[in-house]
Design a protein around this motif. Structure first.
Motif, PDB file in Angstrom:
ATOM      1  N   LEU A   1       0.804  -1.150   0.262  1.00 25.62           N
ATOM      2  CA  LEU A   1      -0.087   0.231  -0.351  1.00 25.62           C
ATOM      3  C   LEU A   1       0.758   1.040  -0.432  1.00 25.62           C
ATOM      4  N   LYS A   2       0.717   2.016  -0.519  1.00 24.51           N
ATOM      5  CA  LYS A   2       0.512   3.664  -0.445  1.00 24.51           C
ATOM      6  C   LYS A   2      -0.331   4.644  -0.031  1.00 24.51           C
ATOM      7  N   ALA A   3       0.102   5.609   0.278  1.00 16.86           N
ATOM      8  CA  ALA A   3      -0.335   6.819   1.116  1.00 16.86           C
ATOM      9  C   ALA A   3      -0.226   8.051   0.709  1.00 16.86           C
ATOM     10  N   ASP A   4      -1.036   8.722   0.529  1.00 20.42           N
ATOM     11  CA  ASP A   4      -1.455  10.280   0.086  1.00 20.42           C
ATOM     12  C   ASP A   4      -1.069  11.144   1.592  1.00 20.42           C
ATOM     13  N   GLU A   5      -1.209  10.583   2.582  1.00 20.69           N
ATOM     14  CA  GLU A   5      -1.784  11.740   4.118  1.00 20.69           C
ATOM     15  C   GLU A   5      -1.052  11.288   4.912  1.00 20.69           C
ATOM     16  N   TRP A   6      -0.535  12.014   5.477  1.00 21.39           N
ATOM     17  CA  TRP A   6       0.724  10.960   6.653  1.00 21.39           C
ATOM     18  C   TRP A   6       1.031  12.602   7.995  1.00 21.39           C
ATOM     19  N   HIS A   7       0.686  11.645   9.106  1.00 15.88           N
ATOM     20  CA  HIS A   7       1.142  12.463  10.133  1.00 15.88           C
ATOM     21  C   HIS A   7       1.687  12.226  10.911  1.00 15.88           C
ATOM     22  N   VAL A   8       2.226  12.492  12.139  1.00 17.88           N
ATOM     23  CA  VAL A   8       2.520  11.196  12.931  1.00 17.88           C
ATOM     24  C   VAL A   8       1.800  11.823  14.085  1.00 17.88           C
ATOM     25  N   LEU A   9       1.397  10.535  14.934  1.00 18.01           N
ATOM     26  CA  LEU A   9       0.294   9.679  15.720  1.00 18.01           C
ATOM     27  C   LEU A   9       1.225  10.331  17.397  1.00 18.01           C
ATOM     28  N   SER A  10       2.434   9.278  17.211  1.00 16.05           N
ATOM     29  CA  SER A  10       2.832   9.368  18.900  1.00 16.05           C
ATOM     30  C   SER A  10       4.535   9.025  18.488  1.00 16.05           C
TER      31      SER A  10
ATOM     32  N   ASN B   1      16.858  -0.812  26.975  1.00 11.85           N
ATOM     33  CA  ASN B   1      16.941  -0.487  25.831  1.00 11.85           C
ATOM     34  C   ASN B   1      16.633   0.902  25.088  1.00 11.85           C
ATOM     35  N   ASN B   2      17.466   1.474  24.261  1.00  8.03           N
ATOM     36  CA  ASN B   2      17.459   2.237  24.014  1.00  8.03           C
ATOM     37  C   ASN B   2      16.377   2.488  22.920  1.00  8.03           C
ATOM     38  N   GLU B   3      15.879   1.804  22.776  1.00  5.31           N
ATOM     39  CA  GLU B   3      14.348   1.825  20.949  1.00  5.31           C
ATOM     40  C   GLU B   3      13.769   2.914  21.671  1.00  5.31           C
ATOM     41  N   VAL B   4      13.980   3.815  20.474  1.00  9.44           N
ATOM     42  CA  VAL B   4      12.429   5.205  20.607  1.00  9.44           C
ATOM     43  C   VAL B   4      11.966   4.009  19.010  1.00  9.44           C
ATOM     44  N   ILE B   5      10.529   5.216  19.179  1.00 10.66           N
ATOM     45  CA  ILE B   5       9.309   4.177  18.325  1.00 10.66           C
ATOM     46  C   ILE B   5       8.790   5.598  17.670  1.00 10.66           C
ATOM     47  N   ARG B   6       8.871   5.909  16.198  1.00  7.77           N
ATOM     48  CA  ARG B   6       7.826   6.692  16.072  1.00  7.77           C
ATOM     49  C   ARG B   6       6.155   6.201  15.052  1.00  7.77           C
ATOM     50  N   VAL B   7       5.385   6.456  15.916  1.00  7.81           N
ATOM     51  CA  VAL B   7       3.974   5.663  15.486  1.00  7.81           C
ATOM     52  C   VAL B   7       3.419   6.958  13.553  1.00  7.81           C
ATOM     53  N   PHE B   8       3.064   6.635  12.907  1.00 11.14           N
ATOM     54  CA  PHE B   8       2.030   7.388  11.777  1.00 11.14           C
ATOM     55  C   PHE B   8       1.246   6.919  12.007  1.00 11.14           C
ATOM     56  N   LEU B   9       0.410   8.314  11.322  1.00  7.91           N
ATOM     57  CA  LEU B   9      -0.968   7.870  10.642  1.00  7.91           C
ATOM     58  C   LEU B   9      -1.097   7.891   9.410  1.00  7.91           C
ATOM     59  N   ALA B  10      -1.563   6.990   8.388  1.00  7.15           N
ATOM     60  CA  ALA B  10      -1.293   6.691   7.198  1.00  7.15           C
ATOM     61  C   ALA B  10      -3.096   6.907   6.695  1.00  7.15           C
ATOM     62  N   ARG B  11      -3.236   7.803   5.664  1.00  6.77           N
ATOM     63  CA  ARG B  11      -4.393   7.300   5.151  1.00  6.77           C
ATOM     64  C   ARG B  11      -4.501   8.279   3.967  1.00  6.77           C
ATOM     65  N   SER B  12      -5.906   7.960   2.976  1.00  8.33           N
ATOM     66  CA  SER B  12      -5.701   8.362   1.968  1.00  8.33           C
ATOM     67  C   SER B  12      -5.313   7.100   0.946  1.00  8.33           C
ATOM     68  N   LEU B  13      -4.633   6.184   1.159  1.00  7.05           N
ATOM     69  CA  LEU B  13      -5.007   4.312   1.343  1.00  7.05           C
ATOM     70  C   LEU B  13      -4.760   4.022  -0.595  1.00  7.05           C
ATOM     71  N   SER B  14      -4.172   3.403  -1.001  1.00  9.72           N
ATOM     72  CA  SER B  14      -4.297   2.773  -2.239  1.00  9.72           C
ATOM     73  C   SER B  14      -2.931   1.959  -2.440  1.00  9.72           C
TER      74      SER B  14
ATOM     75  N   PRO C   1       2.803  17.156  12.017  1.00 10.44           N
ATOM     76  CA  PRO C   1       3.505  16.645  10.387  1.00 10.44           C
ATOM     77  C   PRO C   1       4.167  15.563  10.040  1.00 10.44           C
ATOM     78  N   ALA C   2       4.438  14.934   9.586  1.00  7.42           N
ATOM     79  CA  ALA C   2       5.195  13.980   9.370  1.00  7.42           C
ATOM     80  C   ALA C   2       6.580  13.857   9.430  1.00  7.42           C
ATOM     81  N   ASP C   3       6.482  15.269   9.256  1.00  2.00           N
ATOM     82  CA  ASP C   3       8.293  15.573   9.580  1.00  2.00           C
ATOM     83  C   ASP C   3       8.695  16.026  10.606  1.00  2.00           C
ATOM     84  N   ALA C   4       7.798  16.571  11.623  1.00  2.75           N
ATOM     85  CA  ALA C   4       8.081  16.830  12.822  1.00  2.75           C
ATOM     86  C   ALA C   4       9.327  16.645  13.514  1.00  2.75           C
TER      87      ALA C   4
END
Length: 209
Positions: free
Chosen positions: A106-115, A124-137, A196-199
């Motif tokens: 899948l690909k998405a036209d609309e991306w944002h950062v959720l958390s 551990n030092n693991e960091v995770i960014r969770v994105f919201l993807a919408r307008s999927l195709s 924003p997706a690039d926050a």
């Protein structure tokens, strides 16, 4: 101690020695000595690349989930598309776009950062960014999958059903739990909490230098 702002505070201790004690297939184990509170302390921890996860939401308020075998917990668990930040120079957004394509075609036209979150800061030092993807195709291509990904299941579940499963602890993947709770909160606040997706992501960017 009086806390005047509910914000985590970066406070790097002075590291006096750092030793790679195990080099693994995916991540390493490191042992550091550092000065803290007038003493020298030693701590071992998993040195992790960091990762991204994607909550893909369609026009019918359904969430795309993947059921995949995870050997450390001997479980086939439901989780969102996700992957490591292990490509040199790759941005978190590009990594998320790549993982959505590779794991779900899948690909998405609309991306944002959720958390953004840390998984186990005591170990551990693991960091995770969770994105919201919408307008999927669909991407129009089927990605070749190997190992534990070869037999993973993909399914769309109504967001309300996923929330119920999270609250009942029927699903426990941390990125799924954090992601759908953040999604529900964002929806209830008219999406005002989306970033924003690039926050900026200092916890990850500082490690890259």
């Amino acid at each position: 101690m009086i806390v005047d702002e509910l914000t985590d505070t970066p406070d790097p201790a002075r590291v006096t020695s750092s030793e790679l004690v195990f080099h693994g297939h995916v991540w390493d184990v490191r042992s550091d000595e550092f000065e803290y509170g007038g003493s020298t302390l030693r701590r071992d921890y998993v040195d992790h690349t960091g990762a991204v996860a994607i909550i893909a939401l369609d026009e019918r308020d359904r969430v795309l989930l993947i059921k995949q075998y995870r050997h450390p917990i001997r479980t086939r668990e439901w989780e969102p598309p996700a992957g490591l930040l292990d490509e040199p120079g790759e941005s978190p957004l590009h990594a998320a776009q790549r993982e959505l394509s590779e794991e779900a075609d899948l690909k998405a036209d609309e991306w944002h950062v959720l958390s953004d979150y840390v998984t186990s800061p005591g170990g551990n030092n693991e960091v995770i960014r969770v994105f919201l993807a919408r307008s999927l195709s669909p991407t129009g291509e089927a990605f070749a999958r190997e190992g534990e990904e070869a037999d993973m299941e993909l399914a769309w579940h109504p967001l309300e059903d996923v929330l119920d499963a999270v609250l009942a602890s029927r699903v426990q993947n941390p990125s799924l739990v954090v992601g759908v709770l953040a999604l529900d909160a964002a929806r209830r606040r008219d999406w005002s909490t989306l970033r924003p997706a690039d926050a900026p992501w200092p916890a990850f960017e500082d490690r890259r230098g």
